[in-house]
Motif scaffolding. Structure first.
Motif, PDB file in Angstrom:
ATOM      1  N   MET A 256       0.834  -1.210   0.000  1.00  0.00           N
ATOM      2  CA  MET A 256       0.000   0.000   0.000  1.00  0.00           C
ATOM      3  C   MET A 256       0.872   1.265   0.000  1.00  0.00           C
ATOM      4  O   MET A 256       0.590   2.220  -0.725  1.00  0.00           O
ATOM      5  N   SER A 257       1.935   1.260   0.788  1.00  0.00           N
ATOM      6  CA  SER A 257       2.848   2.417   0.798  1.00  0.00           C
ATOM      7  C   SER A 257       3.448   2.607  -0.590  1.00  0.00           C
ATOM      8  O   SER A 257       3.578   3.732  -1.081  1.00  0.00           O
ATOM      9  N   PHE A 258       3.802   1.493  -1.206  1.00  0.00           N
ATOM     10  CA  PHE A 258       4.435   1.548  -2.524  1.00  0.00           C
ATOM     11  C   PHE A 258       3.493   2.175  -3.549  1.00  0.00           C
ATOM     12  O   PHE A 258       3.859   3.106  -4.281  1.00  0.00           O
ATOM     13  N   ILE A 259       2.247   1.678  -3.579  1.00  0.00           N
ATOM     14  CA  ILE A 259       1.366   2.185  -4.644  1.00  0.00           C
ATOM     15  C   ILE A 259       0.920   3.611  -4.361  1.00  0.00           C
ATOM     16  O   ILE A 259       0.686   4.394  -5.284  1.00  0.00           O
ATOM     17  N   SER A 260       0.847   3.993  -3.097  1.00  0.00           N
ATOM     18  CA  SER A 260       0.494   5.380  -2.781  1.00  0.00           C
ATOM     19  C   SER A 260       1.529   6.334  -3.379  1.00  0.00           C
ATOM     20  O   SER A 260       1.186   7.380  -3.940  1.00  0.00           O
ATOM     21  N   LYS A 261       2.810   5.946  -3.285  1.00  0.00           N
ATOM     22  CA  LYS A 261       3.885   6.764  -3.890  1.00  0.00           C
ATOM     23  C   LYS A 261       3.716   6.847  -5.407  1.00  0.00           C
ATOM     24  O   LYS A 261       3.988   7.884  -6.010  1.00  0.00           O
ATOM     25  N   GLN A 262       3.292   5.752  -6.040  1.00  0.00           N
ATOM     26  CA  GLN A 262       3.103   5.772  -7.495  1.00  0.00           C
ATOM     27  C   GLN A 262       1.937   6.706  -7.861  1.00  0.00           C
ATOM     28  O   GLN A 262       2.030   7.483  -8.806  1.00  0.00           O
ATOM     29  N   PHE A 263       0.837   6.616  -7.105  1.00  0.00           N
ATOM     30  CA  PHE A 263      -0.333   7.448  -7.421  1.00  0.00           C
ATOM     31  C   PHE A 263       0.026   8.934  -7.399  1.00  0.00           C
ATOM     32  O   PHE A 263      -0.326   9.677  -8.315  1.00  0.00           O
ATOM     33  N   VAL A 264       0.715   9.361  -6.340  1.00  0.00           N
ATOM     34  CA  VAL A 264       0.943  10.807  -6.212  1.00  0.00           C
ATOM     35  C   VAL A 264       1.967  11.319  -7.219  1.00  0.00           C
ATOM     36  O   VAL A 264       1.938  12.486  -7.602  1.00  0.00           O
ATOM     37  N   ARG A 265       2.846  10.460  -7.702  1.00  0.00           N
ATOM     38  CA  ARG A 265       3.791  10.864  -8.752  1.00  0.00           C
ATOM     39  C   ARG A 265       3.058  11.338  -9.993  1.00  0.00           C
ATOM     40  O   ARG A 265       3.537  12.158 -10.748  1.00  0.00           O
ATOM     41  N   TYR A 266       1.901  10.748 -10.253  1.00  0.00           N
ATOM     42  CA  TYR A 266       1.137  11.075 -11.459  1.00  0.00           C
ATOM     43  C   TYR A 266       0.056  12.140 -11.215  1.00  0.00           C
ATOM     44  O   TYR A 266      -0.709  12.443 -12.110  1.00  0.00           O
ATOM     45  N   GLY A 267      -0.024  12.651 -10.000  1.00  0.00           N
ATOM     46  CA  GLY A 267      -0.956  13.745  -9.727  1.00  0.00           C
ATOM     47  C   GLY A 267      -2.283  13.343  -9.120  1.00  0.00           C
ATOM     48  O   GLY A 267      -3.175  14.169  -8.950  1.00  0.00           O
ATOM     49  N   LEU A 268      -2.431  12.063  -8.772  1.00  0.00           N
ATOM     50  CA  LEU A 268      -3.672  11.649  -8.111  1.00  0.00           C
ATOM     51  C   LEU A 268      -3.619  12.051  -6.637  1.00  0.00           C
ATOM     52  O   LEU A 268      -2.590  11.896  -5.977  1.00  0.00           O
ATOM     53  N   THR A 269      -4.741  12.577  -6.133  1.00  0.00           N
ATOM     54  CA  THR A 269      -4.824  12.871  -4.701  1.00  0.00           C
ATOM     55  C   THR A 269      -5.916  12.039  -4.034  1.00  0.00           C
ATOM     56  O   THR A 269      -5.945  11.922  -2.817  1.00  0.00           O
ATOM     57  N   SER A 270      -6.830  11.486  -4.841  1.00  0.00           N
ATOM     58  CA  SER A 270      -7.876  10.600  -4.309  1.00  0.00           C
ATOM     59  C   SER A 270      -8.053   9.430  -5.265  1.00  0.00           C
ATOM     60  O   SER A 270      -8.035   9.626  -6.484  1.00  0.00           O
ATOM     61  N   VAL A 271      -8.236   8.238  -4.695  1.00  0.00           N
ATOM     62  CA  VAL A 271      -8.407   7.041  -5.512  1.00  0.00           C
ATOM     63  C   VAL A 271      -9.520   6.193  -4.896  1.00  0.00           C
ATOM     64  O   VAL A 271      -9.541   5.982  -3.677  1.00  0.00           O
ATOM     65  N   HIS A 272     -10.420   5.732  -5.724  1.00  0.00           N
ATOM     66  CA  HIS A 272     -11.446   4.798  -5.261  1.00  0.00           C
ATOM     67  C   HIS A 272     -10.858   3.393  -5.370  1.00  0.00           C
ATOM     68  O   HIS A 272     -10.595   2.907  -6.470  1.00  0.00           O
ATOM     69  N   HIS A 273     -10.648   2.762  -4.228  1.00  0.00           N
ATOM     70  CA  HIS A 273     -10.005   1.444  -4.177  1.00  0.00           C
ATOM     71  C   HIS A 273     -11.035   0.339  -4.261  1.00  0.00           C
ATOM     72  O   HIS A 273     -12.004   0.348  -3.502  1.00  0.00           O
ATOM     73  N   GLU A 274     -10.790  -0.627  -5.144  1.00  0.00           N
ATOM     74  CA  GLU A 274     -11.619  -1.829  -5.166  1.00  0.00           C
ATOM     75  C   GLU A 274     -11.102  -2.760  -4.070  1.00  0.00           C
ATOM     76  O   GLU A 274     -10.120  -3.477  -4.264  1.00  0.00           O
ATOM     77  N   GLY A 275     -11.763  -2.741  -2.940  1.00  0.00           N
ATOM     78  CA  GLY A 275     -11.392  -3.637  -1.845  1.00  0.00           C
ATOM     79  C   GLY A 275      -9.956  -3.425  -1.402  1.00  0.00           C
ATOM     80  O   GLY A 275      -9.422  -2.317  -1.458  1.00  0.00           O
ATOM     81  N   GLY A 276      -9.328  -4.507  -0.949  1.00  0.00           N
ATOM     82  CA  GLY A 276      -7.975  -4.425  -0.409  1.00  0.00           C
ATOM     83  C   GLY A 276      -8.001  -4.590   1.102  1.00  0.00           C
ATOM     84  O   GLY A 276      -9.059  -4.624   1.722  1.00  0.00           O
ATOM     85  N   ASP A 277      -6.804  -4.718   1.677  1.00  0.00           N
ATOM     86  CA  ASP A 277      -6.656  -4.995   3.112  1.00  0.00           C
ATOM     87  C   ASP A 277      -6.914  -3.716   3.904  1.00  0.00           C
ATOM     88  O   ASP A 277      -6.045  -2.839   3.991  1.00  0.00           O
ATOM     89  N   LEU A 278      -8.103  -3.623   4.482  1.00  0.00           N
ATOM     90  CA  LEU A 278      -8.514  -2.399   5.184  1.00  0.00           C
ATOM     91  C   LEU A 278      -7.666  -2.159   6.430  1.00  0.00           C
ATOM     92  O   LEU A 278      -7.365  -1.019   6.786  1.00  0.00           O
ATOM     93  N   ALA A 279      -7.258  -3.236   7.095  1.00  0.00           N
ATOM     94  CA  ALA A 279      -6.405  -3.086   8.289  1.00  0.00           C
ATOM     95  C   ALA A 279      -5.053  -2.510   7.884  1.00  0.00           C
ATOM     96  O   ALA A 279      -4.541  -1.572   8.508  1.00  0.00           O
ATOM     97  N   ALA A 280      -4.469  -3.046   6.816  1.00  0.00           N
ATOM     98  CA  ALA A 280      -3.172  -2.546   6.349  1.00  0.00           C
ATOM     99  C   ALA A 280      -3.281  -1.080   5.935  1.00  0.00           C
ATOM    100  O   ALA A 280      -2.403  -0.263   6.248  1.00  0.00           O
ATOM    101  N   LEU A 281      -4.375  -0.758   5.271  1.00  0.00           N
ATOM    102  CA  LEU A 281      -4.596   0.625   4.821  1.00  0.00           C
ATOM    103  C   LEU A 281      -4.606   1.585   6.011  1.00  0.00           C
ATOM    104  O   LEU A 281      -3.962   2.639   5.994  1.00  0.00           O
ATOM    105  N   GLN A 282      -5.309   1.198   7.078  1.00  0.00           N
ATOM    106  CA  GLN A 282      -5.379   2.069   8.259  1.00  0.00           C
ATOM    107  C   GLN A 282      -4.020   2.195   8.942  1.00  0.00           C
ATOM    108  O   GLN A 282      -3.665   3.259   9.459  1.00  0.00           O
ATOM    109  N   GLN A 283      -3.245   1.112   8.947  1.00  0.00           N
ATOM    110  CA  GLN A 283      -1.926   1.166   9.580  1.00  0.00           C
ATOM    111  C   GLN A 283      -0.962   2.037   8.774  1.00  0.00           C
ATOM    112  O   GLN A 283      -0.145   2.754   9.343  1.00  0.00           O
TER     113      GLN A 283
END
Ligand SMILES: [Zn+2]
Length: 573
Positions: A256-283
């Motif tokens: 999750m940390s890795f892909i967050s870095k990729q998103f912001v490199r391209y100018g995204l500030t909000s992303v609608h996530h299809e599922g994923g590990d909600l506990a990991a996301l909060q941590q």
């Protein structure tokens, strides 16, 4: 959206008409959006060409940020007058600034990017060879015990130099002791080797169903390609690595940390996530590594827990909020040519109309159950047949349980017609068509032909009908770069120079809305983000060039100079 009338001084955020000089707007959930005075802001950006996406004042030179929100927007002179001793300042030197981009449909597959064998380029057009795919998988097979799956990801069948389909014989060269699969990045078709078919018990005599196929070559033998639900049997066989709960959480946090870095490199500030590990996301958020905002679209256990416990869409905060559901799949794929069409696919023998993965009855029941739980419904529908089924289910749900402004989401909503447009408008549904396909996937448009492409990814038709369409990259299927998306929407010209469905072009300003405020609308958050407006979250992107004036075939090459989310710089070139 809460309606409030603002004159120019109110737009600036300088008026006393609110509460003691603050800007107040009410969101759908009734929370005050900002009660912060604009005096002595944390940050003032001036000398900019800002496109605000706010119809009250579409352009501005400057804005001020305080406590993570815009508190004033206007001329450089006006906003600079607010600077106090603790205010940081940024001279934008006439660079272009737009609201942070919003991706309304993304599978955020960080774990695949970090840990798996990638046989294609996730981010851009790049051609590979079948020999190279085989080599990469062989290398993985050498370090993997027999019986375990060897899997390749991000395959794109029209980005292969060999100009022939990948097949079962290619994958038999990887291994005959491991089950081997190569997954198309579109997510609806997979190629398998003989060992995988053997373990799954599939032979050339196994029949196809309406929900998926085992494809054959001209002699009737399995060619390796399997579509949609026919792949289910393969999921149950072979061995996969097992991780303990702690290890799994660790891997998901890193992903999750890795892909967050990729998103912001391209100018995204909000992303609608299809599922994923909600506990990991909060941590990840707790340790300060979540750089983008998440509208979390729930499935399985999380969705069931929401329904059971009365947790509705909107629960959460401005960083992680429960949005619509995960896409409920009703048909196949556009890019892999399995979506459900009302007419046979051009040139395909025997005649084939695509895959339908649900019945109307099941779909009606699912939609009603979610809708009654005050959760925003989200269905995946590409073909006109599937979109019709989804609208039938929405219309029925609103009849049996009317609720205000439910904004059912139609993920992809690719092939429309006049009747579907009318019903989309009438139900208040929000389509989220592919963002980057107009540039990235034009090499697949000939499979449908110009007649159908004139009705596909129909951004012009949606805008003209007054329908709010958001942009959904569907990553991994499509690259998520918003500027690549904008170029495709504006030109309808692909990487290969081909133009299809030019009637669906929209302007740069319209594309900017699709990629910002419309994405916020799709998650009921347009009152708090999606434009540079006093009171909203301070999410913005500084661009090296202006997409309004640059050569339209180079919009995708505009560099993201800086990405700011909630007033904090999360990426800097
Ligand atoms: Zn998807």
């Amino acid at each position: 959206m809460a309606k409030f009338i603002r004159d120019r001084r109110e737009f600036m955020g300088l008026t006393g008409a609110g509460v003691a000089g603050s800007v107040i707007a009410q969101s759908r959930w009734g929370q005050a959006l900002a009660a912060v005075t604009p005096q002595e802001p944390d940050l003032v950006v001036f000398n900019a060409r800002a496109y605000t996406v706010d119809p009250i004042a579409p352009q501005a030179e400057a804005f001020a940020v305080k406590a993570g929100r815009f508190v004033a927007v206007g001329s450089s002179e006006e906003v600079q007058s607010l600077i106090g001793p603790r205010t940081q300042t940024l001279d934008a030197r006439q660079m272009t600034i737009v609201p942070g981009f919003i991706d309304a449909h993304n599978h955020a597959p960080g774990a695949i990017l970090l840990y798996e064998v990638l046989v294609g380029n996730p981010y851009d057009v790049e051609f590979v060879t079948i020999a190279n795919i085989v080599d990469k998988l062989r290398a993985r097979a050498r370090e993997t015990p027999a019986g375990f799956w060897i899997e390749g990801f991000f395959f794109d069948d029209t980005k292969v130099k060999d100009q022939r389909p990948l097949n079962i014989h290619d994958l038999d060269q990887v291994s005959r002791e491991h089950p081997v699969s190569v997954r198309h990045r579109g997510g609806h078709t997979t190629y398998y080797n003989s060992k995988a078919f053997e373990l799954a018990g599939i032979t050339s005599d196994t029949p196809n169903s309406a929900a998926g196929t085992y494809d054959r070559d001209s002699s009737g033998a399995l060619n390796g390609r399997v579509t949609d639900r026919a792949r289910g049997v393969f999921e149950k066989v072979g061995k996969r690595p097992r991780y303990g709960a702690d290890q799994r959480l660790q891997r998901n946090r890193d992903a999750m940390s890795f892909i967050s870095k990729q998103f912001v490199r391209y100018g995204l500030t909000s992303v609608h996530h299809e599922g994923g590990d909600l506990a990991a996301l909060q941590q990840v958020r707790a340790r300060g590594d979540l750089l983008h905002r998440v509208s979390y679209e729930a499935i399985d256990d999380v969705l069931e827990a929401m329904i059971k416990n009365g947790i509705a869409t909107g629960f959460g905060d401005e960083w992680i909020r429960l949005g619509a559901t995960f896409e409920h799949t009703c048909d196949g794929s556009f890019s892999e040519r399995t979506m459900a069409l009302s007419e046979p696919y051009p040139g395909v023998e025997p005649p084939y109309r695509g895959n339908i993965t649900t019945t109307q009855e099941d779909l009606n029941a699912w939609v009603e159950r979610v809708h009654r739980a005050n959760i925003q419904v989200n269905c995946h529908a590409n073909g006109d047949v599937a979109i019709d089924m989804v609208l039938t289910a929405f219309e029925r749900a609103q009849r049996v349980f009317p609720r205000p402004d439910p904004r059912p989401k139609i993920t992809h909503c690719t092939l429309i017609n006049d009747d579907l447009l009318r019903r989309i408008k009438a139900t208040g549904a929000v389509p989220a068509p592919f963002t980057s396909y107009g540039y990235y996937n034009t090499d697949k448009f000939h499979f449908y032909g110009e007649r159908l492409m004139r009705r596909s990814m129909a951004y012009r038709s949606f805008a003209d009908a007054g329908i709010t369409a958001a942009a959904g990259s569907d990553f991994s299927p499509g690259p998520f770069a918003p500027l690549m998306g904008m170029q495709g929407m504006v030109t309808r010209k692909g990487w290969n120079g081909e133009t299809w469905g030019a009637n669906q072009r929209i302007s740069v300003d319209e594309a900017l809305r699709v990629l910002t405020i419309n994405g916020a609308y799709a998650s009921h958050e347009e009152a708090i983000k999606g434009s540079i407006t006093a009171g909203k979250l301070a999410d913005f992107v500084i661009l090296a060039d202006d997409p309004h004036t640059v050569d339209q075939d180079k919009i995708k090459d505009i560099a993201v100079v800086r990405n700011v989310t909630g007033g904090n710089t999360v990426y800097q070139a």
